[in-house]
Design a protein around this motif. Structure first.
Motif, PDB file in Angstrom:
ATOM      1  N   SER A  98      -7.766   8.957   1.947  1.00  0.00           N
ATOM      2  CA  SER A  98      -7.849  10.195   2.705  1.00  0.00           C
ATOM      3  C   SER A  98      -8.051  11.367   1.735  1.00  0.00           C
ATOM      4  CB  SER A  98      -6.529  10.376   3.465  1.00  0.00           C
ATOM      5  OG  SER A  98      -6.515  11.586   4.152  1.00  0.00           O
ATOM      6  N   TYR A  99      -9.114  12.111   1.936  1.00  0.00           N
ATOM      7  CA  TYR A  99      -9.386  13.238   1.047  1.00  0.00           C
ATOM      8  C   TYR A  99     -10.199  14.259   1.827  1.00  0.00           C
ATOM      9  CZ  TYR A  99     -10.958  15.635  -3.302  1.00  0.00           C
ATOM     10  OH  TYR A  99     -11.217  16.549  -4.290  1.00  0.00           O
ATOM     11  N   ASN A 100      -9.679  15.458   1.895  1.00  0.00           N
ATOM     12  CA  ASN A 100     -10.421  16.551   2.532  1.00  0.00           C
ATOM     13  C   ASN A 100      -9.902  17.875   1.972  1.00  0.00           C
ATOM     14  OD1 ASN A 100      -8.150  17.518   4.313  1.00  0.00           O
ATOM     15  ND2 ASN A 100      -8.390  15.474   5.184  1.00  0.00           N
ATOM     16  N   MET A 101     -10.507  18.963   2.362  1.00  0.00           N
ATOM     17  CA  MET A 101     -10.131  20.272   1.802  1.00  0.00           C
ATOM     18  C   MET A 101      -8.636  20.551   1.928  1.00  0.00           C
ATOM     19  SD  MET A 101     -13.144  22.802   3.112  1.00  0.00           S
ATOM     20  CE  MET A 101     -13.221  23.984   1.780  1.00  0.00           C
ATOM     21  N   LEU A 102      -8.035  20.041   2.994  1.00  0.00           N
ATOM     22  CA  LEU A 102      -6.628  20.352   3.253  1.00  0.00           C
ATOM     23  C   LEU A 102      -5.674  19.332   2.637  1.00  0.00           C
ATOM     24  CD1 LEU A 102      -7.212  21.100   7.030  1.00  0.00           C
ATOM     25  CD2 LEU A 102      -6.676  22.825   5.313  1.00  0.00           C
ATOM     26  N   ASN A 103      -6.182  18.173   2.302  1.00  0.00           N
ATOM     27  CA  ASN A 103      -5.333  17.093   1.777  1.00  0.00           C
ATOM     28  C   ASN A 103      -5.907  16.619   0.449  1.00  0.00           C
ATOM     29  OD1 ASN A 103      -4.192  14.667   1.083  1.00  0.00           O
ATOM     30  ND2 ASN A 103      -4.648  13.647   3.028  1.00  0.00           N
ATOM     31  N   ARG A 104      -5.249  17.032  -0.659  1.00  0.00           N
ATOM     32  CA  ARG A 104      -5.869  16.845  -1.972  1.00  0.00           C
ATOM     33  C   ARG A 104      -5.040  15.949  -2.887  1.00  0.00           C
ATOM     34  NH1 ARG A 104      -7.914  22.769  -3.056  1.00  0.00           N
ATOM     35  NH2 ARG A 104      -8.733  21.790  -4.943  1.00  0.00           N
ATOM     36  N   THR A 105      -4.342  14.996  -2.262  1.00  0.00           N
ATOM     37  CA  THR A 105      -3.531  14.065  -3.051  1.00  0.00           C
ATOM     38  C   THR A 105      -4.396  13.327  -4.077  1.00  0.00           C
ATOM     39  OG1 THR A 105      -2.289  13.765  -1.034  1.00  0.00           O
ATOM     40  CG2 THR A 105      -1.780  12.248  -2.811  1.00  0.00           C
ATOM     41  N   ALA A 106      -5.612  13.023  -3.704  1.00  0.00           N
ATOM     42  CA  ALA A 106      -6.493  12.279  -4.628  1.00  0.00           C
ATOM     43  C   ALA A 106      -6.708  13.037  -5.932  1.00  0.00           C
ATOM     44  CB  ALA A 106      -7.833  12.000  -3.956  1.00  0.00           C
ATOM     45  N   GLU A 107      -6.633  14.381  -5.857  1.00  0.00           N
ATOM     46  CA  GLU A 107      -6.772  15.186  -7.081  1.00  0.00           C
ATOM     47  C   GLU A 107      -5.436  15.249  -7.817  1.00  0.00           C
ATOM     48  OE1 GLU A 107      -8.181  19.123  -6.077  1.00  0.00           O
ATOM     49  OE2 GLU A 107      -9.640  18.270  -4.701  1.00  0.00           O
ATOM     50  N   SER A 108      -4.369  15.526  -7.053  1.00  0.00           N
ATOM     51  CA  SER A 108      -3.092  15.810  -7.725  1.00  0.00           C
ATOM     52  C   SER A 108      -2.465  14.579  -8.363  1.00  0.00           C
ATOM     53  CB  SER A 108      -2.106  16.472  -6.755  1.00  0.00           C
ATOM     54  OG  SER A 108      -1.932  15.657  -5.623  1.00  0.00           O
ATOM     55  N   ASP A 109      -2.735  13.377  -7.840  1.00  0.00           N
ATOM     56  CA  ASP A 109      -2.085  12.212  -8.472  1.00  0.00           C
ATOM     57  C   ASP A 109      -2.965  11.538  -9.527  1.00  0.00           C
ATOM     58  OD1 ASP A 109      -3.777  10.397  -7.179  1.00  0.00           O
ATOM     59  OD2 ASP A 109      -2.144   9.109  -6.536  1.00  0.00           O
ATOM     60  N   GLY A 110      -4.111  12.130  -9.816  1.00  0.00           N
ATOM     61  CA  GLY A 110      -4.938  11.606 -10.907  1.00  0.00           C
ATOM     62  C   GLY A 110      -5.841  10.452 -10.509  1.00  0.00           C
ATOM     63  N   LEU A 111      -5.958  10.218  -9.196  1.00  0.00           N
ATOM     64  CA  LEU A 111      -6.753   9.068  -8.751  1.00  0.00           C
ATOM     65  C   LEU A 111      -8.229   9.163  -9.158  1.00  0.00           C
ATOM     66  CD1 LEU A 111      -6.947   6.437  -7.132  1.00  0.00           C
ATOM     67  CD2 LEU A 111      -7.300   7.809  -5.080  1.00  0.00           C
ATOM     68  N   LEU A 112      -8.780  10.377  -9.070  1.00  0.00           N
ATOM     69  CA  LEU A 112     -10.202  10.517  -9.409  1.00  0.00           C
ATOM     70  C   LEU A 112     -10.457  10.106 -10.860  1.00  0.00           C
ATOM     71  CD1 LEU A 112     -10.790  13.790  -7.441  1.00  0.00           C
ATOM     72  CD2 LEU A 112     -12.287  11.806  -7.265  1.00  0.00           C
ATOM     73  N   GLU A 113      -9.551  10.484 -11.737  1.00  0.00           N
ATOM     74  CA  GLU A 113      -9.718  10.132 -13.165  1.00  0.00           C
ATOM     75  C   GLU A 113      -9.587   8.614 -13.357  1.00  0.00           C
ATOM     76  OE1 GLU A 113      -7.771  12.732 -12.262  1.00  0.00           O
ATOM     77  OE2 GLU A 113      -9.028  14.334 -13.089  1.00  0.00           O
TER      78      GLU A 113
END
Ligand code: NDP
Length: 330
Positions: free
Chosen positions: A195-210
């Protein structure tokens, strides 16, 4: 009438490579979670699916439990595939998942070997396919040894039932752990659907993208419109029975009024960009190359066409990004 796909379909939508793999996905994929299952007339579902393909969406996302009733979304897709899309099989990226509750008994969910193997066999039957392009373990399984899940996915690839494997709803740490096993096994791990959208940015904050990037995999964003919140539908009010997905429940933590204010402020920027809120929400996710595709859902052609105009404006100025950040961080 025999269906013939629009010859210009590949000129309509951007597509992108998943990391440095050989797999290419349309910037937007189409998901069948709860919008085209047993509650919808087949004629409408067929219209939406074929319109998506004609518009350049060549990836369709399913899961064993999608419907609303288990299996019915795959059956719907299977009917359209058998009737119309079969001649285009080599152009299509068809994905499915297993792990949420699928059939009675303790083996009808999670990610043990028997469950994953049986679930994919049933999915292939329902969709009329020999193989899927990506098979995902749909959720983290706290009880099964991770190595068993990874080996089951690896086996499925070796059996030719999936070309690539992925995980879904795994956090950064869990993703890193399974990616390491896949690396040892030589399994073609392609990404994580979260789940990733403008309002829900867990994917950024937990380092998943990296983590994904380091493992030559991509992020596939589901719920990019936050189940419709990031459209013009809820700018005046959000009904109390609004069907929010568990991953977005946190958006309501400061109350409905606060959320509606945010949506209106975002909508204003979208309008200045000459876009609707949903079009801007899709473009915003795709500014990051690590996002391989965003999976949208729609139950009618009008919503689909409206959303796909996102590609008319894909770039954000520094000022726009700063304003968006200040709205989202309030
Ligand atoms: P979205 O964020 O795209 O939201 C879809 C909702 O938005 C629908 O209610 C739709 O309404 C509404 N909508 C879409 N476009 C418009 C528009 N232009 N104007 C007004 N309303 C609009 O995604 P979903 O939450 O549906 O998820 C998309 C896909 O992601 C799923 O089908 C599934 O494949 C995948 N997914 C994966 C999960 C996982 O665990 N891996 C979990 C959830 C989803 P309408 O139906 O009326 O068109």
């Amino acid at each position: 009438m025999v269906y013939a796909a629009d010859e210009q379909r590949y000129e309509k939508l951007p597509y992108r490579r998943v990391s440095d793999s050989g797999l290419i996905l349309p910037a937007v994929s189409f998901g069948l979670w709860r919008n085209l299952g047993d509650q919808m007339p087949l004629e409408n579902s067929k219209k939406v699916i074929l319109k998506a393909f004609d518009s350049g969406i060549f990836s369709f996302d399913n899961a064993s439990n999608y419907g609303p009733s288990n299996g019915t979304a795959e059956e719907t897709f299977g009917q359209v595939f058998r009737q119309d899309l079969k001649p285009y099989r080599d152009e299509l990226v068809i994905t499915t998942k297993a792990g949420y509750h699928m059939w009675p008994g303790p083996l009808g969910e999670f990610s043990g070997k028997k469950t994953l193997v049986a679930a994919l066999d049933l999915s292939l039957q329902r969709m009329g396919l020999d193989y899927v392009d990506i098979f995902y373990a749909h959720r983290w399984d706290p009880n099964t040894r991770l190595e068993e899940t990874a080996r089951a996915l690896d086996l499925i690839v070796k059996q030719g039932k999936a070309l690539y494997v992925g995980v879904s709803n795994y956090n950064a740490e869990q993703t890193a752990a399974i990616a390491k096993i896949f690396e040892t096994l030589g399994t073609p791990f392609i990404g994580n659907q979260v789940s990733y959208n403008m309002l829900n940015r867990t994917a950024e904050s937990d380092g998943l993208l990296e983590v994904l990037d380091q493992n030559h995999a991509g992020l596939v964003a589901y719920g990019p419109l936050a189940e419709g919140l990031l459209t013009s539908k809820y700018l005046n009010d959000i009904p109390d029975d609004y069907p929010i997905h568990r991953t977005n429940a946190v958006l309501f933590e400061n109350g409905k009024v606060d959320l509606i204010d945010k949506l209106n402020a975002l909508n204003e920027i979208a309008q200045q960009r000459g876009q609707s809120l949903s079009q801007m929400a899709l473009a915003w996710l795709l500014k990051d190359r690590r996002v391989a595709s965003v999976v949208i859902g729609a139950s009618n052609v009008a919503h689909l066409i409206d959303n796909l105009k996102f590609s008319d404006n894909l770039t954000f100025s520094g000022d726009e990004l700063t304003t968006i950040e200040s709205i989202l961080s309030k």
